[in-house]
Design an enzyme around this catalytic site. Sequence first.
Site, PDB file in Angstrom:
ATOM      1  N   CYS A   2       0.949 -21.631  17.163  1.00 57.88           N
ATOM      2  CA  CYS A   2       2.264 -22.199  17.448  1.00 57.88           C
ATOM      3  C   CYS A   2       3.157 -21.129  18.059  1.00 57.88           C
ATOM      4  O   CYS A   2       2.847 -19.940  17.995  1.00 57.88           O
ATOM      5  CB  CYS A   2       2.930 -22.691  16.172  1.00 57.88           C
ATOM      6  SG  CYS A   2       1.987 -23.984  15.359  1.00 57.88           S
ATOM      7  N   GLY A  28       1.215 -23.825  22.242  1.00 57.01           N
ATOM      8  CA  GLY A  28       1.017 -25.122  21.608  1.00 57.01           C
ATOM      9  C   GLY A  28       1.555 -26.235  22.468  1.00 57.01           C
ATOM     10  O   GLY A  28       2.707 -26.196  22.885  1.00 57.01           O
ATOM     11  N   TYR A 243      -6.355 -13.231  24.454  1.00 52.00           N
ATOM     12  CA  TYR A 243      -6.252 -14.592  24.971  1.00 52.00           C
ATOM     13  C   TYR A 243      -4.866 -15.234  24.829  1.00 52.00           C
ATOM     14  O   TYR A 243      -4.349 -15.805  25.775  1.00 52.00           O
ATOM     15  CB  TYR A 243      -7.271 -15.489  24.261  1.00 52.00           C
ATOM     16  CG  TYR A 243      -7.108 -16.949  24.599  1.00 52.00           C
ATOM     17  CD1 TYR A 243      -7.532 -17.447  25.824  1.00 52.00           C
ATOM     18  CD2 TYR A 243      -6.499 -17.832  23.706  1.00 52.00           C
ATOM     19  CE1 TYR A 243      -7.361 -18.785  26.149  1.00 52.00           C
ATOM     20  CE2 TYR A 243      -6.331 -19.172  24.035  1.00 52.00           C
ATOM     21  CZ  TYR A 243      -6.758 -19.642  25.248  1.00 52.00           C
ATOM     22  OH  TYR A 243      -6.586 -20.951  25.570  1.00 52.00           O
TER      23      TYR A 243
END
Length: 461
Positions: A2, A28, A243
């Site tokens: 998130c 997200g 990432y």
Amino acid sequence: MCGIIGVENNDNAAIITLSGLLTLQHRGEESAGITISGEEKMKTFKAMGLVSSVFNEDVLINNFPGTAAIGHVRYTTSAKSSLINAQPFQISCIHGNIAVAHNGNITNFLEIKQMLLKKGAIFSHTADTEILLHLIAMAKGSFADVVVDSLRKLEGAFSLVILKDKTLIGARDEHGFRPLVLGKIDDSYIISSESAAVEVIGGTYIRDIKPGEVIVIEKGLIKKSFSYKKLKKQNTCIFEQVYFSRSDSIMFGQTVKEARVKMGEYLANQMKDIKADIVMPVPDTGYFAALGFSRTSNILFENGFVRNHYVGRSFIKPSQHLRDLTARLKLRPIKEVVNGKKIVLVDDSIVRGTTSKRLISILREAGAEKIYFVLSCPPIIGPCYYGIDTPSEEHLIAANNSVEEMIKYLDVDKLIFLSLENLIKACSCSFDNKKENVFCTSCFTGKYPTKISKNTYKKGC
Ligand code: AMP
């Protein structure tokens, strides 16, 4: 995973929070929400979907007067992908109106939930964050004390922004698993998952919120900042730099872009004898590592994929079927670039292996002669318990297959992973000039910095 942001003491609180959420959208894509507080009663607006589809000018300007706000973007395959679990969570309790937005995963959620249920608590969400609100509502004392008491009961990963009336609180678990930064714009402090969300609105990144730190902000001033729990050792998720985070965010004294370029340089040094025609990134995360690889190896950098920007990250979808479809729509190879070429293909990671396999097959169809598949992290062999939604071990390709087996399955000519040592070097930069490893690398080592049992909750936000 998130993204969270909070701001106070600003007439443009809603717009700043919205801009922050748009900047954190990559963290997200399932739901977005903003809670705002000011002279009028605190209120929350949240819905499923991308930030740009949830919030429009009308929703913001007409419904969101206020000077303090927090916001949240959510991705999880966990606690059901539904509006009920969209954040911020807002409640009214003995301490007043409170809202919270959380990034991480509270590993002792199930245990605490059982304890609260026995005490008669009523749950209206299925996400782990809700227990924090229950703990706060039940605790006694000043609000900061109540928050600290509650945080001390939690285990696992939590970067939080909490709003109580016009007071903004930021908190980070003692390991510092997930990022959280402090920034400033004019007379207002901002707390956000990533520095890019502060800088995008013309604000200045000040520093990271420290692992175990609680920071209380009121009327444009830091009222208190203290450590609620002594940290033994920092364990910040290294996969954020591989990432998850934006390339323009600052982590450990450098941009994530710089860390990724170094990952590529180290990879090129790991495979000095490689002969290839082009180095090609898998967009977008492989881009900077491919650049670093190309510069170090002197192999031409080429962009051989066209990315459809109207399709989101393929992993960020709640089912395999949707992931497959999105991946097909997302990337198309340019035949002229790849046909007859020996290609160093650079991506950030292999998780299940399904996206990579599909990409490689379309590259083969487009005529690629050799594919040397190069990853800017080591093989992922363990699930994450601290907020990154990696699947359980049986779905992790590297946990169940040797490199030779993966080469065969993916249909590549070579498969090279960045060594853990080189990954840590690439990500460390100038962190307090310390040489020690401050990263959580459990997904690569299977060694977790906290106790993991069969009751450990894994599906947070
Ligand atoms: P796959 O190996 O097919 O499962 O997919 C790997 C791709 O998903 C990589 O290229 C990454 O860009 C992306 N990825 C890796 N880990 C995650 C994660 N936890 N959440 C979202 N996407 C991810």
